[in-house]
Design an enzyme around this catalytic site. Structure first.
Site, mmCIF file in Angstrom:
data_model
loop_
_atom_site.group_PDB
_atom_site.id
_atom_site.type_symbol
_atom_site.label_atom_id
_atom_site.label_comp_id
_atom_site.label_asym_id
_atom_site.label_seq_id
_atom_site.Cartn_x
_atom_site.Cartn_y
_atom_site.Cartn_z
ATOM 1 N N ALA A 241 -106.797 45.213 12.086
ATOM 2 C CA ALA A 241 -107.814 46.144 11.497
ATOM 3 C C ALA A 241 -107.864 45.387 10.005
ATOM 4 O O ALA A 241 -106.944 45.635 9.294
ATOM 5 C CB ALA A 241 -107.478 47.532 11.441
ATOM 6 N N ASP A 417 -103.552 43.180 7.806
ATOM 7 C CA ASP A 417 -103.639 44.050 9.130
ATOM 8 C C ASP A 417 -103.500 45.552 8.690
ATOM 9 O O ASP A 417 -102.338 46.007 8.593
ATOM 10 C CB ASP A 417 -102.852 43.696 10.210
ATOM 11 C CG ASP A 417 -103.016 44.427 11.414
ATOM 12 O OD1 ASP A 417 -103.662 45.641 11.443
ATOM 13 O OD2 ASP A 417 -102.617 44.001 12.809
ATOM 14 N N HIS A 418 -104.590 46.216 8.501
ATOM 15 C CA HIS A 418 -104.402 47.540 7.867
ATOM 16 C C HIS A 418 -103.717 48.560 8.782
ATOM 17 O O HIS A 418 -103.406 49.622 8.572
ATOM 18 C CB HIS A 418 -106.021 48.198 7.738
ATOM 19 C CG HIS A 418 -105.986 48.987 6.287
ATOM 20 N ND1 HIS A 418 -104.988 49.707 5.884
ATOM 21 C CD2 HIS A 418 -107.166 49.174 5.746
ATOM 22 C CE1 HIS A 418 -105.371 50.170 4.795
ATOM 23 N NE2 HIS A 418 -106.763 50.138 4.690
ATOM 24 N N ARG A 419 -103.533 48.268 10.106
ATOM 25 C CA ARG A 419 -102.839 49.252 10.931
ATOM 26 C C ARG A 419 -101.219 49.149 10.381
ATOM 27 O O ARG A 419 -100.453 50.156 10.870
ATOM 28 C CB ARG A 419 -102.658 48.658 12.548
ATOM 29 C CG ARG A 419 -104.042 48.646 13.122
ATOM 30 C CD ARG A 419 -103.946 47.796 14.323
ATOM 31 N NE ARG A 419 -103.236 46.738 14.554
ATOM 32 C CZ ARG A 419 -103.089 46.025 15.627
ATOM 33 N NH1 ARG A 419 -102.945 46.439 16.531
ATOM 34 N NH2 ARG A 419 -102.514 44.810 15.539
#
Length: 448
Positions: A241, A417-419
């Site tokens: 993400a 990676d926004h996760r």
């Protein structure tokens, strides 16, 4: 007939399959021991596999673009007596294009392999519209030997390799042979080529410009390194993400530090750019934000926090973007990093990169160089969780105190990676990195 089945060997630790990128032999060919037969792509490197013994090729298993598991049969040989010896006719020597002769290297039981990362750019079939000469008497060799780079230069120059007198080892056509042929052709004489009969029009290979008049669309299969890029980019965008953080970084102090260190680099024989300092700043910032020196295992939904600092350096090559890796960058000096970057980039661009120099990075840096532009959103090098994009340094107006002055400014764009990486964590890492680059004395003080 004495048949021998040659299977795809284990050509690297952890390699379970390979993609057939190019066949260098054909069914019916007689091959000698160690003669290069097939280029196979594994991960982001291409290896060239040689014949294990002399024989006649009875069957090729697998088409270009097909993925073959290790242990599957690749080639079936006939090992009957007398097969594999060179033919008497000099114009029918069925040898493939190769990167470099291996005759001087020791032979092991397993077939020799040679990494050639630029294979994709040399897999293009002969372009439509080019009609080679039909008369064998005009050729020095109907199947000339030449390195991929030499073949590419010949295509771009509109030169038929069969017309060029070879002077390299094993009757290989070299770049110098092409230059000499082009020079003599410009004076109206091609070396060694028979003069055309008076009542017969000379056969001329159309120049590349003629190809641009072709109106039929051409379909080119995505193969080799380009296929790996194709798959990896899609997986990264599909899985991670992405979010991107962009900020400015003033570089006057960094510029001054590089100028002071440059004489030592020249003594060491290395080219000193800003990139080694950026690598050191990234490592120092990662030590303060260890969540970014991380890989994601999506199968187990685990974060793998890396204890080593293996920094990927994105490198543009003719075959596509590659990511050679600076191993243990935290243990290297600025000059050692500069030398290693130069070595890796040179190997990648000359298609000599080794498998051990690819894969396994924990953080990647991609530099847009002089074409840096204003803004880019780099794609995370999956399964990593962060990537840094470095843009060109330009003179821009900046505010210092209450005055506007001209400063040297470099834009940095970081994708995460926004996760795994929250917005404030990514921003904190970016600010720490910018602090180290704007105040390199602090970087030197914090370096382990």
């Amino acid at each position: 007939m004495s048949k021998f089945e040659f299977k795809l060997p284990d050509i690297g630790e952890g390699v379970t399959e390979g993609e057939i990128v190019n066949w260098l032999i054909q069914e019916g060919d007689s091959v000698s021991e160690d003669q290069e037969m097939v280029e196979v792509m594994t991960d982001k490197a291409t290896v060239t596999i040689g014949a294990p013994k002399p024989g006649k090729v009875v069957e090729l298993r697998g088409k270009v673009g097909e993925v073959v598991p290790v242990g599957n049969v690749l080639v079936v040989f006939d090992l009957s007596d007398g097969v594999g010896k060179p033919d008497a006719a000099p114009a029918a020597t069925p040898e493939p294009e190769t990167v470099s002769p291996r005759a001087s290297e020791p032979r092991d039981a397993a077939p020799p392999v040679e990494v050639a990362a630029s294979a994709v750019g040399d897999l293009r079939e002969q372009l439509p519209g080019v009609t080679p000469p039909k008369r064998p008497g005009d050729y020095f060799n109907e199947k000339p030997l030449a390195a991929p780079a030499t073949r590419k230069f010949a295509r771009e120059s509109g030169i038929d390799l069969r017309m060029v007198e070879p002077t390299g080892p094993a009757q290989r056509v070299t770049r110098e042979d092409l230059e000499r042929y082009r020079s003599q052709q410009g004076r109206g004489k091609a070396p060694g080529r028979p003069a055309p009969v008076a009542d017969e029009a000379p056969i001329v290979t159309p120049p590349p410009a003629a190809l641009r008049a072709e109106t039929t669309d051409q379909r080119v299969k995505v193969l080799g390194l380009r296929r790996r890029i194709f798959e990896n980019m899609a997986r990264a965008k599909r899985t991670a993400a992405h979010f991107t953080y962009v900020d400015e970084c003033e570089t006057e102090n960094l510029h001054a530090l590089r100028d002071r260190v440059k004489p030592y680099a020249e003594q060491a024989g290395v080219k000193l750019t800003f990139l080694p300092f950026i690598v050191k700043a990234v490592v120092a910032a990662l030590k303060k934000h260890p969540a970014l020196n991380c890989l994601i295992d999506d199968n187990t939904q685990e974060m793998v926090l890396k204890r080593s600092y293996d920094i990927g350096i994105a490198t543009a090559t003719d075959a596509g973007l590659m990511v050679p890796v600076l191993r243990a960058a935290d243990r290297l000096s600025i000059l050692e990093i500069a030398g290693e970057i130069e070595r890796l980039a040179d190997l990648a661009r000359r298609a000599k990169i080794q498998k051990e120099d690819l894969g396994g990075s924990s953080f990647t840096i991609t530099s847009m160089g002089k074409q840096g532009g204003l803004l880019a959103t780099p794609v995370v090098n999956y399964p990593e969780v962060a990537i840094l994009g470095v843009h060109a340094i330009k003179k821009r107006p900046v505010v210092r105190g209450n005055e506007i002055v001209i400063g040297e400014v470099m834009l940095l764009s970081l994708s995460f990676d926004h996760r795994i990486i929250d917005g404030h964590v990514g921003a904190a890492f970016a600010q720490q990195l910018i602090t180290y680059l704007q105040e390199p004395d602090r970087l030197v003080a914090d370096m382990a």
